[in-house]
Design a protein around this motif. Structure first.
Motif, PDB file in Angstrom:
ATOM      1  N   ARG A  31       0.815  -1.195   0.000  1.00 29.43           N
ATOM      2  CA  ARG A  31       0.000   0.000   0.000  1.00 29.43           C
ATOM      3  C   ARG A  31       0.861   1.262   0.000  1.00 29.43           C
ATOM      4  NH1 ARG A  31      -0.369  -4.507   2.101  1.00 29.43           N
ATOM      5  NH2 ARG A  31      -0.297  -3.773   4.245  1.00 29.43           N
ATOM      6  N   ALA A  33       0.056   5.314   0.671  1.00 27.13           N
ATOM      7  CA  ALA A  33      -0.933   6.316   1.057  1.00 27.13           C
ATOM      8  C   ALA A  33      -0.693   7.608   0.273  1.00 27.13           C
ATOM      9  CB  ALA A  33      -0.857   6.586   2.556  1.00 27.13           C
ATOM     10  N   VAL A  57      -3.870   4.251  -1.249  1.00 24.81           N
ATOM     11  CA  VAL A  57      -4.793   4.477  -0.137  1.00 24.81           C
ATOM     12  C   VAL A  57      -5.044   5.980  -0.066  1.00 24.81           C
ATOM     13  CG1 VAL A  57      -5.218   4.185   2.329  1.00 24.81           C
ATOM     14  CG2 VAL A  57      -3.779   2.519   1.100  1.00 24.81           C
ATOM     15  N   MET A  71      -6.340   5.557   9.504  1.00 27.83           N
ATOM     16  CA  MET A  71      -6.238   4.969   8.168  1.00 27.83           C
ATOM     17  C   MET A  71      -4.803   4.551   7.862  1.00 27.83           C
ATOM     18  SD  MET A  71      -8.835   7.635   6.279  1.00 27.83           S
ATOM     19  CE  MET A  71      -8.601   7.050   4.611  1.00 27.83           C
ATOM     20  N   ASP A  74      -3.983   1.503  10.055  1.00 20.89           N
ATOM     21  CA  ASP A  74      -4.745   0.322   9.648  1.00 20.89           C
ATOM     22  C   ASP A  74      -4.247  -0.250   8.325  1.00 20.89           C
ATOM     23  OD1 ASP A  74      -7.198  -1.393  10.141  1.00 20.89           O
ATOM     24  OD2 ASP A  74      -7.702  -0.597   8.169  1.00 20.89           O
ATOM     25  N   SER A  75      -3.920   0.619   7.373  1.00 26.72           N
ATOM     26  CA  SER A  75      -3.517   0.155   6.040  1.00 26.72           C
ATOM     27  C   SER A  75      -2.033  -0.176   5.951  1.00 26.72           C
ATOM     28  CB  SER A  75      -3.869   1.202   4.978  1.00 26.72           C
ATOM     29  OG  SER A  75      -3.168   2.412   5.195  1.00 26.72           O
ATOM     30  N   PRO A  77       0.852   1.509   5.086  1.00 27.78           N
ATOM     31  CA  PRO A  77       1.513   1.775   3.810  1.00 27.78           C
ATOM     32  C   PRO A  77       3.028   1.735   3.934  1.00 27.78           C
ATOM     33  CG  PRO A  77       0.762   3.830   4.787  1.00 27.78           C
ATOM     34  CD  PRO A  77       0.231   2.725   5.658  1.00 27.78           C
ATOM     35  N   CYS A 132      -6.458  -0.520  -4.928  1.00 25.06           N
ATOM     36  CA  CYS A 132      -6.590   0.550  -3.942  1.00 25.06           C
ATOM     37  C   CYS A 132      -7.353   0.030  -2.730  1.00 25.06           C
ATOM     38  CB  CYS A 132      -7.292   1.778  -4.536  1.00 25.06           C
ATOM     39  SG  CYS A 132      -8.956   1.458  -5.166  1.00 25.06           S
ATOM     40  N   ILE A 133      -7.310   0.792  -1.662  1.00 24.23           N
ATOM     41  CA  ILE A 133      -8.117   0.509  -0.478  1.00 24.23           C
ATOM     42  C   ILE A 133      -8.940   1.758  -0.186  1.00 24.23           C
ATOM     43  CG2 ILE A 133      -8.079   0.036   1.992  1.00 24.23           C
ATOM     44  CD1 ILE A 133      -5.599  -1.621   1.595  1.00 24.23           C
ATOM     45  N   TYR A 135     -11.767   3.530   2.258  1.00 21.52           N
ATOM     46  CA  TYR A 135     -12.336   3.439   3.596  1.00 21.52           C
ATOM     47  C   TYR A 135     -13.781   3.920   3.603  1.00 21.52           C
ATOM     48  CZ  TYR A 135      -8.125   1.886   5.859  1.00 21.52           C
ATOM     49  OH  TYR A 135      -7.058   1.122   6.248  1.00 21.52           O
ATOM     50  N   GLY A 145     -11.605  -0.575   5.763  1.00 24.72           N
ATOM     51  CA  GLY A 145     -10.899  -0.473   4.487  1.00 24.72           C
ATOM     52  C   GLY A 145     -11.372  -1.553   3.526  1.00 24.72           C
ATOM     53  N   ALA A 147     -10.864  -3.528   0.196  1.00 28.79           N
ATOM     54  CA  ALA A 147      -9.779  -3.869  -0.732  1.00 28.79           C
ATOM     55  C   ALA A 147     -10.343  -4.051  -2.127  1.00 28.79           C
ATOM     56  CB  ALA A 147      -9.085  -5.153  -0.267  1.00 28.79           C
TER      57      ALA A 147
END
Length: 319
Positions: A31, A33, A57, A71, A74-75, A77, A132-133, A135, A145, A147
């Motif tokens: 990922r 961001a 993201v 974010m 959680d993701s 990146p 991409c993710i 939210y 998120g 996916a």
């Protein structure tokens, strides 16, 4: 806002950044961001992430700091892309991951890296890899998120352009990008416009919520294709903003009961306009079904039929 990029220029700049991201370790399903204001750098950044093989993201700079922090955590990146004026917003965020500037003196990748297209066989991305993710709004609790895979985006855009693309009759159509890039509809707006060879006009932030100003902007930019948010349709009717002579030829809407009468009036007064209702959750890549016969006032607008290569199950309260 008086800044322009050709398709060739966008491709070159995205390639340069993609090569840098590859050097920083971006690989399939990793990922990246992106926190950027609405503008050219935002589009360059997300396209570069995809070209590098990663998944973007989107972090809307209008979000509260705590939401952005959540974010990012959680993701997880591997890289953060941002702009000079936003860089200080991320002081203390994360664990030493690289922060890459999309503009200004920090954007050294513009001069250090070549602009050839990355080779797909070197990148190794497939239809099953993350693109991409996105939210969710968090209206049912904690934001989640979603996916989104490359295959889902390709299927959505191919279905749309195959079925409705010929309704955009102009050789060089103008398209709009209204949605925040943190929401899934922006995926459709951007990539469907690219696949229609359209010029993507990014709606300025300061008029996104003003129906009268937005209507004037659509006319001034001669927008043929785009997405109309429910608030615009509803407010335009209440504020007596004239729909004709809006230049649209093809628009996506998410029909709500409060806007059906306005859509009926819009379609009846614009002979060359096709309105398509898109329905579905972000988890199925923007929308799952389409219905293109808006305007039958004898019933509520149906959700329509499934996109190509998909099947729908309609369940009762017992599943």
């Amino acid at each position: 806002e008086n800044e322009f990029l050709s398709y060739a220029g966008l491709n070159r700049r995205a390639n340069q950044l993609a090569h840098y991201l590859r050097e920083l370790g971006v690989r399939p399903d990793e990922r990246v961001a992106i926190c950027a204001e609405r503008g050219l750098e935002m589009v360059v950044g997300l396209l570069a992430v995809l070209k590098a093989g990663g998944a973007y993201v989107p972090l809307d700079p209008a979000y509260p700091a705590e939401r952005l922090r959540f974010m990012i955590e959680d993701s997880a990146p591997v890289v953060l892309l941002t702009q000079t004026q936003l860089g200080n917003s991320f002081t203390g965020f994360g664990d030493g991951r690289p922060i890459v500037m999309l503009d200004g003196e920090g954007a050294e990748w513009m001069t250090l890296y070549g602009d050839r297209n990355p080779r797909l066989d070197e990148i190794g991305v497939t239809a099953q890899n993350l693109a991409c993710i996105i939210y969710t709004s968090g209206s049912t609790g904690t934001s989640k998120g979603v996916a989104v895979q490359h295959g889902g985006i390709v299927n959505l855009v191919h279905d749309w352009t195959t079925r409705f693309g010929n309704l955009v009759r102009r050789d060089a159509p103008q398209a709009s990008l209204w949605t925040s890039f943190g929401f899934d509809v922006s995926i459709f707006e951007l990539f469907a416009a690219f696949c229609l060879s359209a010029a993507v006009n990014i709606v300025p932030e300061q008029i996104r919520g003003d129906a009268r100003a937005l209507s004037a902007w659509f006319v001034a930019h001669n927008i043929a294709f785009g997405y109309l948010p429910p608030f615009f349709i509803r407010d335009a009717q209440q504020a007596d903003v004239p729909f004709p002579p809006l230049p649209f030829e093809l628009i996506l809407v998410g029909v709500e009961p409060s806007v059906e009468s306005a859509l009926y009036q819009l379609e009846r007064n614009a002979s060359r306009l096709q309105i398509v209702n898109g329905y579905g959750p972000a988890e199925t890549t923007v929308f799952s079904t389409t219905y293109a016969e808006i305007g039958n006032r004898s019933r509520n607008t149906p959700i329509g039929r499934p996109l190509a290569n998909t099947r729908i199950y309609i369940l009762d309260a017992h599943g």
